[in-house]
Write a protein that holds these residues in place. Structure first.
Motif, PDB file in Angstrom:
ATOM      1  N   LEU A 216       0.886  -1.302  -0.071  1.00 58.47           N
ATOM      2  CA  LEU A 216      -0.054  -0.035   0.150  1.00 58.47           C
ATOM      3  C   LEU A 216       0.730   0.672   0.234  1.00 58.47           C
ATOM      4  O   LEU A 216       0.991   1.983  -0.475  1.00 58.47           O
ATOM      5  N   GLN A 217       2.311   1.401   1.018  1.00 56.31           N
ATOM      6  CA  GLN A 217       2.806   2.331   0.470  1.00 56.31           C
ATOM      7  C   GLN A 217       3.306   2.942  -0.556  1.00 56.31           C
ATOM      8  O   GLN A 217       3.504   3.688  -0.996  1.00 56.31           O
ATOM      9  N   SER A 218       3.918   1.291  -1.098  1.00 59.32           N
ATOM     10  CA  SER A 218       4.570   1.597  -2.501  1.00 59.32           C
ATOM     11  C   SER A 218       3.237   2.119  -3.874  1.00 59.32           C
ATOM     12  O   SER A 218       4.087   2.316  -4.329  1.00 59.32           O
ATOM     13  N   ALA A 219       1.899   1.895  -4.129  1.00 57.83           N
ATOM     14  CA  ALA A 219       1.358   1.864  -3.972  1.00 57.83           C
ATOM     15  C   ALA A 219       0.646   3.822  -4.638  1.00 57.83           C
ATOM     16  O   ALA A 219       0.278   4.666  -5.022  1.00 57.83           O
ATOM     17  N   GLY A 220       0.848   3.838  -3.514  1.00 61.14           N
ATOM     18  CA  GLY A 220       0.578   5.412  -2.395  1.00 61.14           C
ATOM     19  C   GLY A 220       1.331   6.422  -3.158  1.00 61.14           C
ATOM     20  O   GLY A 220       1.559   6.813  -3.813  1.00 61.14           O
ATOM     21  N   HIS A 221       2.717   5.975  -3.005  1.00 65.37           N
ATOM     22  CA  HIS A 221       3.884   6.493  -3.445  1.00 65.37           C
ATOM     23  C   HIS A 221       3.715   6.458  -5.037  1.00 65.37           C
ATOM     24  O   HIS A 221       3.983   8.092  -5.728  1.00 65.37           O
ATOM     25  N   HIS A 222       3.380   5.882  -5.870  1.00 64.33           N
ATOM     26  CA  HIS A 222       3.108   5.310  -7.078  1.00 64.33           C
ATOM     27  C   HIS A 222       1.783   7.011  -7.544  1.00 64.33           C
ATOM     28  O   HIS A 222       1.949   6.923  -8.622  1.00 64.33           O
ATOM     29  N   MET A 223       0.689   6.446  -7.181  1.00 65.68           N
ATOM     30  CA  MET A 223       0.282   7.887  -7.372  1.00 65.68           C
ATOM     31  C   MET A 223       0.266   9.254  -6.915  1.00 65.68           C
ATOM     32  O   MET A 223      -0.005   9.994  -8.133  1.00 65.68           O
ATOM     33  N   ASP A 224       0.826   9.147  -6.426  1.00 62.09           N
ATOM     34  CA  ASP A 224       1.926  10.539  -6.111  1.00 62.09           C
ATOM     35  C   ASP A 224       2.559  10.856  -7.366  1.00 62.09           C
ATOM     36  O   ASP A 224       2.948  11.958  -8.151  1.00 62.09           O
ATOM     37  N   THR A 225       3.130   9.869  -7.477  1.00 61.64           N
ATOM     38  CA  THR A 225       3.919   9.926  -9.130  1.00 61.64           C
ATOM     39  C   THR A 225       3.798  10.892 -10.510  1.00 61.64           C
ATOM     40  O   THR A 225       3.758  11.231 -11.038  1.00 61.64           O
ATOM     41  N   TYR A 226       2.120   9.763  -9.887  1.00 64.75           N
ATOM     42  CA  TYR A 226       1.064   9.634 -11.218  1.00 64.75           C
ATOM     43  C   TYR A 226       0.883  10.553 -11.164  1.00 64.75           C
ATOM     44  O   TYR A 226       0.430  11.669 -12.174  1.00 64.75           O
ATOM     45  N   ALA A 227       0.098  11.624  -9.915  1.00 60.55           N
ATOM     46  CA  ALA A 227      -0.649  12.704  -9.897  1.00 60.55           C
ATOM     47  C   ALA A 227       0.440  13.865 -10.427  1.00 60.55           C
ATOM     48  O   ALA A 227      -0.112  15.126 -11.169  1.00 60.55           O
ATOM     49  N   ALA A 228       1.886  13.628 -10.319  1.00 64.02           N
ATOM     50  CA  ALA A 228       2.543  14.636 -10.796  1.00 64.02           C
ATOM     51  C   ALA A 228       2.963  14.416 -11.903  1.00 64.02           C
ATOM     52  O   ALA A 228       4.386  15.470 -12.762  1.00 64.02           O
ATOM     53  N   SER A 229       2.785  13.206 -13.215  1.00 66.15           N
ATOM     54  CA  SER A 229       3.465  13.471 -14.015  1.00 66.15           C
ATOM     55  C   SER A 229       3.002  14.102 -15.564  1.00 66.15           C
ATOM     56  O   SER A 229       3.193  14.159 -16.321  1.00 66.15           O
ATOM     57  N   CYS A 373       0.542   6.010 -21.138  1.00 64.61           N
ATOM     58  CA  CYS A 373      -0.524   5.558 -19.989  1.00 64.61           C
ATOM     59  C   CYS A 373       0.014   4.436 -19.767  1.00 64.61           C
ATOM     60  O   CYS A 373      -0.173   3.548 -19.122  1.00 64.61           O
ATOM     61  N   LYS A 374       0.550   3.207 -21.022  1.00 67.12           N
ATOM     62  CA  LYS A 374       1.366   1.775 -21.100  1.00 67.12           C
ATOM     63  C   LYS A 374       2.413   2.564 -19.283  1.00 67.12           C
ATOM     64  O   LYS A 374       2.193   1.508 -18.519  1.00 67.12           O
ATOM     65  N   LYS A 375       3.091   3.516 -19.545  1.00 67.54           N
ATOM     66  CA  LYS A 375       4.224   3.567 -18.542  1.00 67.54           C
ATOM     67  C   LYS A 375       3.553   3.652 -17.020  1.00 67.54           C
ATOM     68  O   LYS A 375       3.890   2.790 -16.080  1.00 67.54           O
ATOM     69  N   VAL A 376       2.350   4.927 -17.288  1.00 64.98           N
ATOM     70  CA  VAL A 376       2.013   5.442 -15.908  1.00 64.98           C
ATOM     71  C   VAL A 376       1.163   3.959 -15.052  1.00 64.98           C
ATOM     72  O   VAL A 376       1.557   3.513 -14.218  1.00 64.98           O
ATOM     73  N   TRP A 377       0.325   3.235 -16.146  1.00 71.25           N
ATOM     74  CA  TRP A 377      -0.742   2.376 -15.332  1.00 71.25           C
ATOM     75  C   TRP A 377      -0.345   0.707 -15.546  1.00 71.25           C
ATOM     76  O   TRP A 377      -0.458   0.056 -15.005  1.00 71.25           O
ATOM     77  N   GLY A 378       1.083   0.737 -16.265  1.00 69.93           N
ATOM     78  CA  GLY A 378       1.546  -0.829 -16.202  1.00 69.93           C
ATOM     79  C   GLY A 378       2.489  -0.862 -15.284  1.00 69.93           C
ATOM     80  O   GLY A 378       2.581  -1.281 -14.171  1.00 69.93           O
ATOM     81  N   HIS A 379       2.620   1.003 -14.890  1.00 68.32           N
ATOM     82  CA  HIS A 379       4.229   0.459 -13.177  1.00 68.32           C
ATOM     83  C   HIS A 379       2.912   0.542 -12.139  1.00 68.32           C
ATOM     84  O   HIS A 379       3.208  -0.723 -10.878  1.00 68.32           O
ATOM     85  N   ALA A 380       1.806   0.676 -12.303  1.00 65.35           N
ATOM     86  CA  ALA A 380       0.339   0.767 -11.111  1.00 65.35           C
ATOM     87  C   ALA A 380       0.040  -0.378 -11.040  1.00 65.35           C
ATOM     88  O   ALA A 380      -0.048  -1.136  -9.798  1.00 65.35           O
ATOM     89  N   LEU A 381      -0.497  -1.665 -11.945  1.00 64.45           N
ATOM     90  CA  LEU A 381      -0.783  -2.446 -12.054  1.00 64.45           C
ATOM     91  C   LEU A 381       0.138  -3.215 -11.446  1.00 64.45           C
ATOM     92  O   LEU A 381       0.156  -4.506 -10.745  1.00 64.45           O
ATOM     93  N   SER A 382       1.429  -3.237 -11.656  1.00 63.59           N
ATOM     94  CA  SER A 382       2.690  -4.211 -10.405  1.00 63.59           C
ATOM     95  C   SER A 382       2.363  -4.415  -8.731  1.00 63.59           C
ATOM     96  O   SER A 382       2.308  -5.249  -8.293  1.00 63.59           O
ATOM     97  N   LYS A 383       2.652  -2.679  -8.785  1.00 59.37           N
ATOM     98  CA  LYS A 383       2.711  -2.305  -7.726  1.00 59.37           C
ATOM     99  C   LYS A 383       0.524  -3.113  -6.704  1.00 59.37           C
ATOM    100  O   LYS A 383       1.214  -3.267  -5.601  1.00 59.37           O
ATOM    101  N   LEU A 384      -0.378  -2.840  -7.383  1.00 60.17           N
ATOM    102  CA  LEU A 384      -1.673  -3.424  -6.941  1.00 60.17           C
ATOM    103  C   LEU A 384      -1.467  -4.485  -6.753  1.00 60.17           C
ATOM    104  O   LEU A 384      -2.008  -4.855  -6.042  1.00 60.17           O
ATOM    105  N   SER A 385      -0.970  -5.451  -7.702  1.00 58.11           N
ATOM    106  CA  SER A 385      -0.589  -6.366  -7.997  1.00 58.11           C
ATOM    107  C   SER A 385       0.150  -7.111  -6.863  1.00 58.11           C
ATOM    108  O   SER A 385      -0.547  -8.219  -6.116  1.00 58.11           O
ATOM    109  N   SER A 386       0.703  -6.794  -6.081  1.00 61.83           N
ATOM    110  CA  SER A 386       1.690  -7.164  -5.252  1.00 61.83           C
ATOM    111  C   SER A 386       0.873  -6.782  -3.860  1.00 61.83           C
ATOM    112  O   SER A 386       1.229  -7.176  -2.652  1.00 61.83           O
ATOM    113  N   VAL A 387       0.490  -5.908  -4.409  1.00 60.92           N
ATOM    114  CA  VAL A 387      -0.733  -5.238  -2.443  1.00 60.92           C
ATOM    115  C   VAL A 387      -1.960  -6.299  -2.445  1.00 60.92           C
ATOM    116  O   VAL A 387      -1.404  -6.639  -0.729  1.00 60.92           O
ATOM    117  N   VAL A 388      -2.241  -6.908  -2.981  1.00 62.52           N
ATOM    118  CA  VAL A 388      -4.259  -8.227  -3.374  1.00 62.52           C
ATOM    119  C   VAL A 388      -3.176  -9.879  -2.870  1.00 62.52           C
ATOM    120  O   VAL A 388      -4.090 -10.811  -2.475  1.00 62.52           O
TER     121      VAL A 388
END
Length: 389
Positions: A216-229, A373-388
């Motif tokens: 979750l912490q990693s996913a949160g950091h990714h969302m911050d990065t996504y917002a700044a991108s 989109c691939k760059k942003v959401w591909g990385h997000a998918l890997s992080k969210l997958s690790s959460v669940v």
């Protein structure tokens, strides 16, 4: 000097390398701040040989000087679609970006646009041989001229009328596209920034989860990065917006060619009308009949007819004037035909260039969006997958 028939760009490297803000007095003796652009030129042969490049010749030009150059080219080569300049003032700009004409980002985009203008002109098979262009690139003092005319023709060429309508529609469509892009960019900015809230929520959530905390912490950091991108994404989009703006201004260049054709057509019609009037005068003088009311006809009725000798002198003068008029009509007709031939050849060249450039720009834009989109959401998918998992 430039050889005839050889594009200047094949013999000279041209770059607009930097911009500089300056302060000085204008023509009305008032203080103003403006931007100048450094033009660097060097012989292309020294670079192609693989040796040490020659030290470039440099000079500074203001945007207004580029405008004068383009105005000169419009007048001197009316049958050619002159490449447009980048915008003088910030238009169709996403409002989160600065619209200040002295803003560094806007000045940099305009520098790139001015360099592109010079490269397009210098690579044109006709424009590249112009002496004034060569002086503009190599001499600090170059004299340019401008010209404008307004008129209305009776029998406009349908092809140029259709071309003018097309250029107006192209201008309207691209302007609408740029306006839509600004609105989309504004909304997209809001969507991306809202994702920053996900980052905060995930970070708070991670504090109460033992097994999923790191994910979750990693996913949160990714969302911050996504917002700044979004800032980088929209800045990248400005490049494609500038390519569309170039053809927004090209539409004005097409209309300029149409206006010049109208001027030539107008001059031909006036010459033909004058010739017809002189022929009518000759017929009236020869037959002694006046078809329409005139001061000369009324004078003849009041004070008597001209003598035979006077009529012969006037008739001879009219015949000479008619011969000159016929020569003038022939000359103007030849000029008009030559203009249509040369202008239409350049219009066909422009159409091919436009189709190629816009196709490449729109495809590149789509590829950029897919890649983002691939760059942003591909990385997000890997992080969210690790959460669940």
């Amino acid at each position: 000097m430039v050889e005839r028939g050889t594009a200047l760009l094949n013999k000279m490297e041209i770059n607009v390398t930097e911009a500089e803000k300056r302060t000085g007095k204008n023509t009305v003796n008032m203080q103003e701040t403006y931007t100048v652009y450094l033009i660097e030129t060097r012989p292309a042969e020294t670079v192609q040989e693989g040796g040490t490049p020659a030290i470039p010749d440099t000079l500074w030009r203001r945007y207004s000087e580029f405008e004068l150059l383009r105005a000169y080219l419009l007048v001197t080569y009316p049958y050619i679609i002159i490449p447009p300049l980048p915008e003088k003032r910030a238009e169709f700009v996403w409002h989160k970006l600065s619209a200040d004409n002295l803003d560094p980002d806007f000045v940099e985009r305009r520098r790139v646009g001015l360099e592109n203008f010079l490269l397009r002109v210098a690579s044109h098979p006709v424009l590249s041989n112009d002496k004034i262009l060569f002086c503009f690139l190599t001499e600090a003092d170059s004299r340019l001229k401008s010209l404008s005319a307004m008129f209305r023709v009776k029998n406009p060429d349908k092809r140029f009328t259709a071309l003018k309508h097309y250029s107006e529609e192209l201008n309207t469509v691209i302007a609408q596209l740029l306006r839509v892009r600004v609105r989309v960019a504004d909304r997209l900015y809001g969507v991306y920034k809202v994702h920053g809230n996900y980052g905060r929520v995930f970070s708070e959530w991670s504090a109460i989860e033992k097994e999923m905390g790191d994910g979750l912490q990693s996913a949160g950091h990714h969302m911050d990065t996504y917002a700044a991108s979004i800032d980088d994404i929209l800045e990248e989009e400005e490049h494609y917006a500038d390519q569309l703006k170039e053809y927004l201004f090209y539409a004005d260049a097409v209309r300029s060619v149409c206006k010049k054709h109208e001027l030539i057509q107008y001059e031909l019609e006036m010459a033909a009308q004058d010739l017809a009037h002189k022929k009518q005068q000759k017929e009236e003088l020869a037959t002694g009949t006046v078809r329409v009311f005139s001061l000369k006809g009324m004078t003849s009725k009041l004070f008597g007819q001209e003598s035979q000798e006077q009529r012969e002198v006037r008739l001879a003068a009219l015949e000479q004037s008619i011969r000159e008029g016929e020569e003038m009509v022939k000359e103007k007709n030849t000029e008009c035909q030559e203009f249509v031939r040369t202008a239409w050849a350049d219009i066909e060249r422009f159409k091919e260039q436009k189709d190629r450039d816009l196709r490449e720009a729109l495809i590149s834009y789509a590829i950029m969006q897919i890649s983002m989109c691939k760059k942003v959401w591909g990385h997000a998918l890997s992080k969210l997958s690790s959460v669940v998992s």
